[in-house]
Design an enzyme around this catalytic site. Sequence first.
Site, PDB file in Angstrom:
ATOM      1  N   CYS A  26       2.442  -4.922   6.673  1.00 46.49           N
ATOM      2  CA  CYS A  26       2.316  -4.708   5.224  1.00 46.49           C
ATOM      3  C   CYS A  26       3.631  -4.181   4.650  1.00 46.49           C
ATOM      4  CB  CYS A  26       1.184  -3.724   4.942  1.00 46.49           C
ATOM      5  SG  CYS A  26      -0.445  -4.293   5.494  1.00 46.49           S
ATOM      6  N   HIS A  52       0.828  -1.212   0.000  1.00 47.63           N
ATOM      7  CA  HIS A  52       0.000   0.000   0.000  1.00 47.63           C
ATOM      8  C   HIS A  52       0.859   1.257   0.000  1.00 47.63           C
ATOM      9  CE1 HIS A  52       0.914   0.603   4.263  1.00 47.63           C
ATOM     10  NE2 HIS A  52       0.339  -0.542   4.599  1.00 47.63           N
TER      11      HIS A  52
END
Length: 239
Positions: free
Chosen positions: A156, A148
């Site tokens: 992430c 992201h």
Amino acid sequence: MRNIVFAIILLLIAIVGYLIYHNISQYLAATTNPDEEIGQRQPMQPVKQIKSGDRLYMRLLKAEDKFELWFSSEGKPYELYKTYVICTYSGGLGPKKKEGDRKSPEGFYSTHKGMLNPNSQYHLSFNIGFPNAYDKAHGYTGSFLMVHGGCASIGCYAMTDPVITEIYGLVEQAIDGGQKTIPIHIFPFAMTPQKMNQYKDSADFNFWQSLKPAYDYFEQHHQVPVIEVKNKRYAVRAG
């Protein structure tokens, strides 16, 4: 005499004010936000063009902070399109094993159209598909592991907004062009003999050995291997 002293005081105030303004201006000019700084860190690379219908492959190397985007036209061997700097990931080297351990995964994953999120709180994102068959076979848990934007991570891979905008657009283009799934292979480091020897005493070394055949196959052929899970281990064969 009083007027002269007053004039000198005003002059000194003006000089001090100018010096303060000058130093603040220089500081602000040298200060950038995280996205700008990461953008400047992106290495200069030859300009290539990915066309609709080309296939994509993503390879991440944690220790080197590298996100490599490769592409293949008309079934030819993959070419490196660009290497991006991973702004941040979390948990250091090693696989993710349980929900909440804040580890960024390692292993063989993929994304597809249903995993894309254009309305992400991190600008744009796509899910990498954790847990995969290997993770499930070992009882590993976790959810919503993404690539992201931004520069913060709790498991992430954060790429900054400008970089994810480019990557996300190319992922959308590849999917719209007919590629149903886009492989995402995540390695702890470039798995050269020197690096393997450097990390041979790690508790994760046996796991990393199971990743190496896929790394070696791609290095040799520039084709993405087929990854299967047999007896709770990764099995690699020609793509």
